[in-house]
Design a protein around this motif. Structure first.
Motif, PDB file in Angstrom:
ATOM      1  N   CYS A  93       0.811  -1.225   0.000  1.00  0.00           N
ATOM      2  CA  CYS A  93       0.000   0.000   0.000  1.00  0.00           C
ATOM      3  C   CYS A  93       0.842   1.272   0.000  1.00  0.00           C
ATOM      4  O   CYS A  93       0.301   2.372  -0.063  1.00  0.00           O
ATOM      5  CB  CYS A  93      -0.936   0.000   1.208  1.00  0.00           C
ATOM      6  SG  CYS A  93      -0.084   0.183   2.800  1.00  0.00           S
ATOM      7  N   HIS A  94       2.151   1.117   0.110  1.00  0.00           N
ATOM      8  CA  HIS A  94       3.091   2.242   0.096  1.00  0.00           C
ATOM      9  C   HIS A  94       2.922   3.192   1.289  1.00  0.00           C
ATOM     10  O   HIS A  94       3.340   4.355   1.218  1.00  0.00           O
ATOM     11  CB  HIS A  94       2.981   3.032  -1.211  1.00  0.00           C
ATOM     12  CG  HIS A  94       3.185   2.189  -2.437  1.00  0.00           C
ATOM     13  ND1 HIS A  94       4.392   1.595  -2.746  1.00  0.00           N
ATOM     14  CD2 HIS A  94       2.308   1.797  -3.414  1.00  0.00           C
ATOM     15  CE1 HIS A  94       4.267   0.896  -3.868  1.00  0.00           C
ATOM     16  NE2 HIS A  94       3.011   0.990  -4.283  1.00  0.00           N
ATOM     17  N   ALA A  95       2.313   2.675   2.357  1.00  0.00           N
ATOM     18  CA  ALA A  95       2.245   3.475   3.584  1.00  0.00           C
ATOM     19  C   ALA A  95       3.646   3.579   4.177  1.00  0.00           C
ATOM     20  O   ALA A  95       4.428   2.623   4.099  1.00  0.00           O
ATOM     21  CB  ALA A  95       1.299   2.830   4.586  1.00  0.00           C
ATOM     22  N   PRO A  96       4.006   4.728   4.755  1.00  0.00           N
ATOM     23  CA  PRO A  96       5.363   4.876   5.306  1.00  0.00           C
ATOM     24  C   PRO A  96       5.618   3.936   6.484  1.00  0.00           C
ATOM     25  O   PRO A  96       4.739   3.698   7.303  1.00  0.00           O
ATOM     26  CB  PRO A  96       5.396   6.342   5.756  1.00  0.00           C
ATOM     27  CG  PRO A  96       3.959   6.733   5.927  1.00  0.00           C
ATOM     28  CD  PRO A  96       3.187   5.946   4.925  1.00  0.00           C
ATOM     29  N   ILE A  97       6.822   3.398   6.531  1.00  0.00           N
ATOM     30  CA  ILE A  97       7.268   2.562   7.642  1.00  0.00           C
ATOM     31  C   ILE A  97       8.051   3.454   8.599  1.00  0.00           C
ATOM     32  O   ILE A  97       8.918   4.213   8.178  1.00  0.00           O
ATOM     33  CB  ILE A  97       8.159   1.409   7.145  1.00  0.00           C
ATOM     34  CG1 ILE A  97       7.399   0.546   6.141  1.00  0.00           C
ATOM     35  CG2 ILE A  97       8.663   0.563   8.307  1.00  0.00           C
ATOM     36  CD1 ILE A  97       8.266  -0.492   5.453  1.00  0.00           C
ATOM     37  N   GLY A  98       7.738   3.368   9.876  1.00  0.00           N
ATOM     38  CA  GLY A  98       8.371   4.238  10.855  1.00  0.00           C
ATOM     39  C   GLY A  98       9.888   4.120  10.845  1.00  0.00           C
ATOM     40  O   GLY A  98      10.452   3.028  10.723  1.00  0.00           O
ATOM     41  N   LEU A  99      10.559   5.259  10.972  1.00  0.00           N
ATOM     42  CA  LEU A  99      12.022   5.287  10.983  1.00  0.00           C
ATOM     43  C   LEU A  99      12.585   4.575  12.214  1.00  0.00           C
ATOM     44  O   LEU A  99      13.744   4.156  12.215  1.00  0.00           O
ATOM     45  CB  LEU A  99      12.508   6.739  10.943  1.00  0.00           C
ATOM     46  CG  LEU A  99      14.018   6.970  10.817  1.00  0.00           C
ATOM     47  CD1 LEU A  99      14.557   6.332   9.545  1.00  0.00           C
ATOM     48  CD2 LEU A  99      14.328   8.464  10.852  1.00  0.00           C
ATOM     49  N   ARG A 100      11.752   4.427  13.258  1.00  0.00           N
ATOM     50  CA  ARG A 100      12.241   3.778  14.472  1.00  0.00           C
ATOM     51  C   ARG A 100      12.732   2.360  14.193  1.00  0.00           C
ATOM     52  O   ARG A 100      13.711   1.915  14.793  1.00  0.00           O
ATOM     53  CB  ARG A 100      11.151   3.733  15.541  1.00  0.00           C
ATOM     54  CG  ARG A 100      11.609   2.932  16.771  1.00  0.00           C
ATOM     55  CD  ARG A 100      10.482   2.600  17.706  1.00  0.00           C
ATOM     56  NE  ARG A 100      10.140   3.737  18.535  1.00  0.00           N
ATOM     57  CZ  ARG A 100       9.277   3.660  19.545  1.00  0.00           C
ATOM     58  NH1 ARG A 100       8.667   2.511  19.809  1.00  0.00           N
ATOM     59  NH2 ARG A 100       9.003   4.718  20.276  1.00  0.00           N
ATOM     60  N   TYR A 101      12.062   1.643  13.297  1.00  0.00           N
ATOM     61  CA  TYR A 101      12.411   0.237  13.055  1.00  0.00           C
ATOM     62  C   TYR A 101      13.878   0.074  12.639  1.00  0.00           C
ATOM     63  O   TYR A 101      14.620  -0.692  13.278  1.00  0.00           O
ATOM     64  CB  TYR A 101      11.480  -0.373  12.014  1.00  0.00           C
ATOM     65  CG  TYR A 101      10.058  -0.507  12.490  1.00  0.00           C
ATOM     66  CD1 TYR A 101       9.687  -1.522  13.370  1.00  0.00           C
ATOM     67  CD2 TYR A 101       9.074   0.390  12.088  1.00  0.00           C
ATOM     68  CE1 TYR A 101       8.383  -1.646  13.823  1.00  0.00           C
ATOM     69  CE2 TYR A 101       7.769   0.278  12.535  1.00  0.00           C
ATOM     70  CZ  TYR A 101       7.425  -0.742  13.407  1.00  0.00           C
ATOM     71  OH  TYR A 101       6.135  -0.851  13.862  1.00  0.00           O
ATOM     72  N   PRO A 102      14.344   0.754  11.596  1.00  0.00           N
ATOM     73  CA  PRO A 102      15.767   0.600  11.253  1.00  0.00           C
ATOM     74  C   PRO A 102      16.692   1.211  12.301  1.00  0.00           C
ATOM     75  O   PRO A 102      17.820   0.736  12.478  1.00  0.00           O
ATOM     76  CB  PRO A 102      15.886   1.322   9.908  1.00  0.00           C
ATOM     77  CG  PRO A 102      14.752   2.283   9.887  1.00  0.00           C
ATOM     78  CD  PRO A 102      13.634   1.611  10.614  1.00  0.00           C
TER      79      PRO A 102
END
Length: 280
Positions: A93-102
Motif C-alpha cells: 500500500c506504500h504506507a510509510p514505515i516508521g524510521l524507528r524500526y531501522p
C-alpha cells in the motif's frame, strides 16, 4: 584492533542487527500481550468467561503492515537493507514505515559491535549484549506505554547477579547484591516520600526494579552517578516537552528511558565518567 578481533566484532554487529529486528517485535507486542493477560485475569476474577481471541505473542501472527494488513515477507524483513530497498514504504500500500524500526536495528548492531570489540568472544560480551538489548527495549516500551514489564526487568536483575557471581563483570557479588538492594530501596523511599507529601505518584514500581537491576550490574557505588544523570536529563527533557506542548495526558514523562540511558552510558564509559562530566 587486530583482524581477528574486528571479525568477531563485525559478526557481533550482524547478530545485533538480527536481535534489533526482534526487539522491534518485543517493543510493539509485549505491552499488548500484557494488556490481554490483565483483561483475562480481571474477567476470571469477576467470574466471567474471557473473550477468546486469536493467538497473539512474540511469534504469532506473522508481522503485517498496520495499514493494509500485508504480510511481511522474509526478504522484506532483512534488518536495515529491506528498509532501504523498500524506501521506507510498505510494498503493497506504500504506507510509510516508521524510521524507528531501522534505528532500533542500527543501535542494537552498534551496541553489540562495541560489546564484542571490548570483551571479545567471551561470555562477558554476550552478557553485556543482553544487558544493552534489554535496556533498549525497556526504554522504548516505557516511552510508548509508561510500562516497564517484569518480564524484562526481573530477568535483567537476576542476570546481573549471576554475571557478577560468574565474574563476567568487574563487580563483586557483594557489591552487586547490595547494589540491587540499594537501587530498589532508594527509589521506593523517594516514591513514598513524594506520595505522602503531594498525594501523587511520582514514578512507577517498574522504575524501582530497573534501578535495582542497574545496581546489580554495576554495584552500589555506581547508583549515585546513574541516578544523577537520569534525573538531570529527564528534567531537561520534561521542561523542553512542556515548552513545545509535547507532554502526554497527565503532564508526566516516564523515567525509565533515562535510567536506561544512564545504564548504557555507564556500560560504555564507566559510571564514574558521569561524575567527571558533571564536574563532581
Amino acid at each position: 584492533m587486530t583482524e581477528s578481533a574486528l571479525v568477531v566484532a563485525g559478526l557481533g554487529g550482524l547478530l545485533g542487527l538480527l536481535v534489533g529486528s526482534f526487539l522491534n517485535v518485543v517493543i510493539y507486542r509485549l505491552p499488548k500481550m500484557l494488556e490481554h493477560q490483565w483483561v483475562t485475569e480481571c474477567a476470571e476474577m469477576s467470574g466471567k468467561k474471557a473473550e477468546e481471541t486469536p493467538a497473539f505473542n512474540l511469534v504469532r501472527p506473522r508481522s503485517r503492515c498496520r495499514q493494509c494488513g500485508h504480510q511481511v515477507l522474509w526478504f522484506e524483513n532483512i534488518p536495515l537493507l529491506s528498509y532501504v530497498f523498500l524506501r521506507g514504504k510498505c510494498s503493497a500500500c506504500h504506507a510509510p514505515i516508521g524510521l524507528r524500526y531501522p534505528l532500533v536495528e542500527l543501535v542494537t548492531g552498534v551496541l553489540f559491535f562495541g560489546c564484542f570489540w571490548r570483551w571479545g568472544a567471551t561470555p562477558a560480551a554476550v552478557a553485556w549484549c543482553g544487558f544493552s538489548a534489554a535496556l533498549l527495549a525497556l526504554a522504548l516500551i516505557d516511552w510508548d506505554t509508561t510500562l516497564l514489564p517484569d518480564d524484562i526487568t526481573l530477568p535483567l536483575l537476576w542476570a546481573g547477579l549471576v554475571a557478577s557471581a560468574l565474574q563476567w563483570t568487574s563487580v563483586t557479588l557483594v557489591a552487586s547484591l547490595w547494589g540491587a538492594v540499594a537501587g530498589y530501596l532508594s527509589l521506593w523511599l523517594i516514591y513514598w516520600a513524594f506520595k505522602l507529601a503531594t498525594g501523587k505518584e511520582g514514578m512507577g514500581f517498574g522504575d524501582f526494579k530497573l534501578f535495582a537491576a542497574l545496581g546489580a550490574w554495576f554495584g552500589w557505588q555506581a547508583l549515585v552517578p546513574m541516578i544523577l544523570m537520569a534525573s538531570v536529563i529527564g528534567a531537561l527533557v520534561g521542561i523542553a516537552l512542556k515548552f513545545v506542548s509535547g507532554l502526554r495526558e497527565g503532564g508526566y514523562v516516564p523515567f525509565g528511558p533515562f535510567l536506561a540511558g544512564a545504564g548504557l552510558t555507564a556500560m560504555v564509559f564507566g559510571p564514574q565518567s558521569i561524575l567527571r562530566v558533571a564536574g563532581l
